[in-house]
Design a protein around this motif. Structure first.
Motif, short mmCIF file in Angstrom:
data_model
loop_
_atom_site.label_atom_id
_atom_site.label_comp_id
_atom_site.label_asym_id
_atom_site.label_seq_id
_atom_site.Cartn_x
_atom_site.Cartn_y
_atom_site.Cartn_z
N ARG A 115 0.90 -1.20 0.12
CA ARG A 115 -0.23 -0.15 -0.03
C ARG A 115 0.98 1.32 -0.03
NH1 ARG A 115 -5.37 -1.31 0.68
NH2 ARG A 115 -5.89 -2.97 1.94
N ARG A 116 2.09 1.22 0.69
CA ARG A 116 2.74 2.38 0.88
C ARG A 116 3.46 2.55 -0.51
NH1 ARG A 116 6.03 0.39 4.24
NH2 ARG A 116 4.37 0.81 5.93
N ARG A 119 0.90 4.25 -2.91
CA ARG A 119 0.90 5.65 -2.51
C ARG A 119 2.03 6.56 -2.93
NH1 ARG A 119 -1.70 3.51 2.43
NH2 ARG A 119 -3.79 3.44 2.18
N ASP A 121 3.56 6.61 -5.74
CA ASP A 121 3.42 7.05 -7.04
C ASP A 121 4.54 7.01 -7.69
OD1 ASP A 121 1.98 8.06 -9.02
OD2 ASP A 121 2.47 10.14 -8.83
N ASP A 271 -9.08 3.95 -6.15
CA ASP A 271 -8.24 3.89 -5.42
C ASP A 271 -7.55 2.86 -4.98
OD1 ASP A 271 -6.52 4.59 -3.39
OD2 ASP A 271 -7.76 5.40 -2.02
N ALA A 273 -4.55 1.48 -3.72
CA ALA A 273 -4.08 1.60 -2.25
C ALA A 273 -4.76 1.67 -1.23
CB ALA A 273 -3.07 2.79 -2.32
#
Length: 281
Positions: A115-116, A119, A121, A271, A273
């Motif tokens: 997930r990190r 996020r 990008d 979304d 993440a």
């Protein structure tokens, strides 16, 4: 169809024969001979495959037919039945194994570090923009392993045609310079997606591709992502084994679902993440 010749082709054959000579595969030629004899005696009676999935051989596990073309129509018919082609050398073998590795999308789990990464990008994800390149990347030798792959040029040609017909899809993960850093490709049939192969040139990029794909599949009405035979890697992605009969029943229940054949595009409103499948968290 194009295939390898010369030194590359010889090496593929040597590696393939060595793979087939592993102790647990020594009895496989008897099954191949049985299917070959059945083809001579019975023929296919108009059916695309000699045997139905429930009639697949026990040794080798899941064999339903040998040979024949990998045309778009035949591949579509195969995936509708839970059958897939796979081989290293010789004629194409068609399989419906007794156990299937599947991920029910509501059971997806996304690790915190993934997930990190999503996020941050660091990577850009696209669908269906570099299908052939993704297949070629999936066929690249893995570090420390022999250069043996079933993704030969004849498979690339067949699946590229399936992609052009709108049934096969690729996920591309690019770095900031636009280089292909990871991805996967597979086939959509009804409400089931069949992940054929993945690759990662940078850490966790195949996971980025897999999770992004699954988020879209869930949004588009798909139920299951199939991985064929269970491996440690697939287990780490959350897949579990189910019996062939249960898998075939899933295919029937999900027939007509999913998206119509055609090119896929990323939905930037999703979304990935923050996705919480099945109430995760």
């Amino acid at each position: 169809m194009r295939d390898l010749t010369g030194t590359e082709g010889l090496l593929r054959m040597v590696y393939g024969l060595a793979y087939a000579a592993r102790p647990r595969r020594l009895a496989h030629p008897f099954g191949f001979a049985q299917i070959g004899l059945e083809r001579l005696v019975r023929g296919r009676n108009g059916a695309p495959f000699l045997r139905r999935p429930e009639e697949a051989l026990e040794t080798p596990d899941g064999l339903v037919d040998i040979g024949g073309p990998m045309t778009v129509d035949r591949l579509v018919a195969a995936y509708e039945k839970g059958i897939f082609p796979w081989c290293h050398v010789g004629p194409v073998k068609w399989w419906a194994p007794s156990q299937r590795a599947v991920l029910f999308l509501e059971e997806s789990r996304i690790e915190k570090n993934l997930r990190r990464l999503l996020r941050q990008d660091r990577f850009t994800v696209t669908f269906d923009t570099r299908f052939r390149e993704v297949m070629e990347a999936c066929a690249e030798p893995r570090p420390g392993r022999p250069a043996l792959t079933w993704i030969s040029p004849r498979f690339m040609d067949a699946y590229e045609a399936l992609h052009e017909a709108g049934h096969a899809h690729s996920v591309e993960v690019r770095d900031k310079d636009g280089n292909l850093a990871g991805g996967l490709y597979g086939v959509a049939s009804g409400g089931v997606f069949f992940t054929e192969s993945q690759f990662a040139r940078a850490r966790d990029t195949s996971k980025v591709a897999f999770v992004t794909l699954n988020r879209h599949l869930a949004e588009w009405g798909y139920t299951v992502n199939d991985g064929k035979d269970m491996t440690g890697h697939l287990a780490a992605l959350g897949m579990r084994s189910i019996p062939r009969a249960e898998f075939v029943a899933l295919l029937h229940a999900n027939a007509g679902k999913g998206r119509a054949p055609g090119r896929w595009e990323i939905d930037t409103s999703l979304d990935v993440a923050g996705w919480m499948p099945g109430g995760e968290g």
